[in-house]
Design a protein around this motif. Structure first.
Motif, PDB file in Angstrom:
ATOM      1  N   THR A  36       0.846  -1.181   0.000  1.00 15.81           N
ATOM      2  CA  THR A  36       0.000   0.000   0.000  1.00 15.81           C
ATOM      3  C   THR A  36       0.887   1.238   0.000  1.00 15.81           C
ATOM      4  O   THR A  36       2.111   1.151  -0.155  1.00 15.81           O
ATOM      5  N   SER A  37       0.295   2.409   0.161  1.00 17.53           N
ATOM      6  CA  SER A  37       1.075   3.647   0.149  1.00 17.53           C
ATOM      7  C   SER A  37       2.077   3.658   1.298  1.00 17.53           C
ATOM      8  O   SER A  37       1.776   3.208   2.410  1.00 17.53           O
ATOM      9  N   VAL A  82       6.554   2.996  -1.941  1.00 18.87           N
ATOM     10  CA  VAL A  82       5.373   3.294  -2.762  1.00 18.87           C
ATOM     11  C   VAL A  82       4.916   4.721  -2.462  1.00 18.87           C
ATOM     12  O   VAL A  82       4.641   5.062  -1.308  1.00 18.87           O
ATOM     13  N   ASN A 134       2.678   8.229  -2.181  1.00 24.56           N
ATOM     14  CA  ASN A 134       1.279   8.501  -1.839  1.00 24.56           C
ATOM     15  C   ASN A 134       0.495   9.017  -3.041  1.00 24.56           C
ATOM     16  O   ASN A 134      -0.703   8.792  -3.130  1.00 24.56           O
ATOM     17  N   PRO A 187      -3.287   1.237  -3.139  1.00 25.86           N
ATOM     18  CA  PRO A 187      -2.890   2.503  -2.501  1.00 25.86           C
ATOM     19  C   PRO A 187      -3.986   3.017  -1.578  1.00 25.86           C
ATOM     20  O   PRO A 187      -5.169   2.730  -1.749  1.00 25.86           O
ATOM     21  N   SER A 225      -5.932   4.567   5.371  1.00 31.08           N
ATOM     22  CA  SER A 225      -4.567   5.099   5.460  1.00 31.08           C
ATOM     23  C   SER A 225      -4.307   5.510   6.890  1.00 31.08           C
ATOM     24  O   SER A 225      -5.156   6.118   7.538  1.00 31.08           O
TER      25      SER A 225
END
Length: 538
Positions: free
Chosen positions: A46-47, A125, A127, A199, A448
């Motif tokens: 993921t982010s 990664v 954002n 993300p 997030s």
């Protein structure tokens, strides 16, 4: 600093003890391997997730090279079936390169046969993308805010992600060994390792759905009858409100915030003896809509018309549905009756044979007024009172994350994904059954982790103190408008020796005169020119 580690390749030994090399070909195949740290087939990034590891390069012959690239690539691919050959479009929206210092390259730049070279790498990664990732024409700046967000991986999941083969979003770590041949670079060797990325996406505000947006149906009105030839029992109207976003965990395997659909029902009976309908069942299904194009998309594909005529680009749309778990009602919702009073209107007075009171006070005769002839000048019209029944139905939506891979809602330059929920309400009124269907938008987002922390005050010794945010301009204007204003009226009292006829009666509209009197004023009557005074004649 990046370092190279060279090691000898394993040899093949015969039973007699003599060493025999492997049978070679004209161009022996070289080996390029990408080893990701703590990676497995079902791992989801993921982010802000690190993607690190090392690259191993083994050659079977001496290879001269000029540079080596280690990249983290993100690409969107769309394909269309053509008359002769299929058409495929690739858009590279992410290209991160791992820097390799020049001093770490071997001298001379030759990969020796039988040696294994190891190069470490580390990516994070991002954002969001840079602004240059979306530099095409757009109808709104809001669309660019969506296009610079990372899209999720589309395709390649272990579970069905409800996406067609014509639209793919791929992330991979790639290694390229390059040689400069004049004005261009030739790829001598190349290796790739795919990764799956979900993300983090923020929750968007509700959509402004209009009549032009054919994908959604937020309200529906239906007439209730026992059969086609029977009289009307009433009319029911269902209005839906867009549910909040469904928040998935960073790996997409569970729902952290379940959405709730809210439907307002309004029943208008034909007669007062007709009771509101009974809700006998509610069903729901989730539909994933995937839009893809051979050219850049300049507007939101789910709003307005998608396949408009006279387009130079080829466009496609794919949708598939999955039923949601059955929804059961613990009890029937309570209907609230609302009685609308009869509406009456009185004649305005124009055209009346009798003069109005205002005319009599001003010595006007009725003959001097404009006349509108009316057969009944004092007639009043009224309607009979009507009764409405309203109720609100809250419907929980359980998403099938155990069977499907739900991708977050996204809009990229040549591909998009949105979701809708189809709600069907089964109603029963005096034995008459009917169904009301609605189609509401649903956003799916990925959680997030917030990096914000409460502010700390140096004056407090007991720990962090949460500082309230300042009010917005709208709140400040509302507070100023609703702030109470008190106006004080003071009665002026003349000295005792002054006659009543002379002193009259005075009234202050503000407290300034009284303050002057207390401060040692002249004690006389104010003049007409002074502000804040108004004389009242007895």
């Amino acid at each position: 600093m990046t370092s190279w580690v060279a090691s000898s390749a394993a040899s093949t030994c015969s039973p007699m003890g003599s060493v025999y090399p492997k049978r070679s070909t004209a161009y022996p195949k070289s080996d390029v391997q990408i080893n990701l740290k703590d990676h497995y087939n079902s791992k989801v990034y993921t982010s802000s997730s690190p993607i690190s590891g090392d690259v191993s390069i083994t050659t079977r012959r001496e290879v001269r090279f000029d540079s080596i690239q280690i990249l983290l690539l993100g690409q969107t691919r769309t394909s269309f079936e053509g008359m002769s050959v299929p058409q495929e479009v690739t858009h590279t929206f992410l290209k991160m390169m791992m820097p390799i210092p020049e001093s770490t390259y071997p001298v001379p730049r030759v990969l020796e046969s039988g040696q294994t070279y190891t190069i470490p790498f580390n990516f994070v990664v991002p954002n969001q993308l840079t602004i240059n990732a979306c530099n095409h024409a757009r109808l709104s700046d809001q669309l660019q805010d969506h296009h610079v967000l990372l899209p999720p991986s589309v395709g390649g999941w272990q579970r069905d992600d409800m996406a067609p083969n014509m639209a793919r979003v791929e992330y991979s770590v790639k290694v390229r060994v390059l040689r400069d041949d004049g004005n261009r670079k030739t790829r001598i060797m190349e290796g790739s390792q795919a990764v799956q990325i979900l993300p983090a996406t923020p929750e968007e505000p509700p959509l402004n759905v209009t009549d032009k947006d054919k994908l959604y149906r937020m309200s529906k009105t239906k007439t209730l009858r026992k059969n086609i030839l029977s009289t009307k029992l009433g009319r029911v109207t269902a209005e839906a409100i867009q549910p909040s976003a469904a928040i998935l965990s960073p790996d997409g395997r569970r729902v952290m915030s379940h959405p709730m659909a809210s439907v307002k029902l309004t029943f208008d009976p034909e007669s007062g003896r007709t009771l509101p309908p009974t809700i006998t069942g509610v069903t729901a299904k989730l539909t994933a809509h995937t839009y893809y194009s051979s050219g850049t998309i300049s507007s939101f594909p789910n709003l307005g018309e998608w396949n408009t005529p006279y387009l130079l680009d080829r466009r496609g749309q794919f949708f598939t549905s999955t039923p949601l778990p059955p929804i059961t009602l613990a009890q029937q919702p309570a209907w609230t009756p609302t009685v609308t009073p009869p509406i009456s209107r009185r004649d305005s007075g124009y055209g009346s044979d009798q003069p109005s009171s205002s005319c009599e006070d001003n010595n006007y005769s009725s003959s001097k007024l404009p006349m509108l002839k009316s057969s009944s000048p004092t007639t009043t019209s009224s309607t009979s009172p009507s009764t409405q029944h309203t109720t609100t139905l809250t419907i929980p939506l359980s998403l099938p994350t155990d069977k499907k891979t739900l991708l977050p809602t996204f809009h990229s330059c040549i591909a998009s994904r949105v979701y809708t929920v189809h709600l069907a309400l089964a109603l029963n009124t005096r034995g008459a059954s009917s169904t009301v269907s609605l189609v509401v938008p649903l956003q799916i987002a990925v959680d997030s982790t917030s990096t914000t922390s409460p502010s700390t005050s140096p004056l407090s010794a007991g720990g962090p103190v949460v500082v309230a945010a300042p009010p917005s301009f709208e709140e400040a204007a509302a507070d100023e408008h609703l702030r109470p204003r008190v106006l004080h009226a003071y009665e002026y009292e003349a000295p005792e020796g002054q006659a009543a006829a002379e002193r009259g009666s005075w009234m202050l509209r503000a407290g300034e005169g009284a303050q002057e009197e207390e401060a040692g004023g002249n004690g006389g009557l104010p003049e007409y020119g002074e502000a804040g005074y108004r004389r009242r004649v007895d």
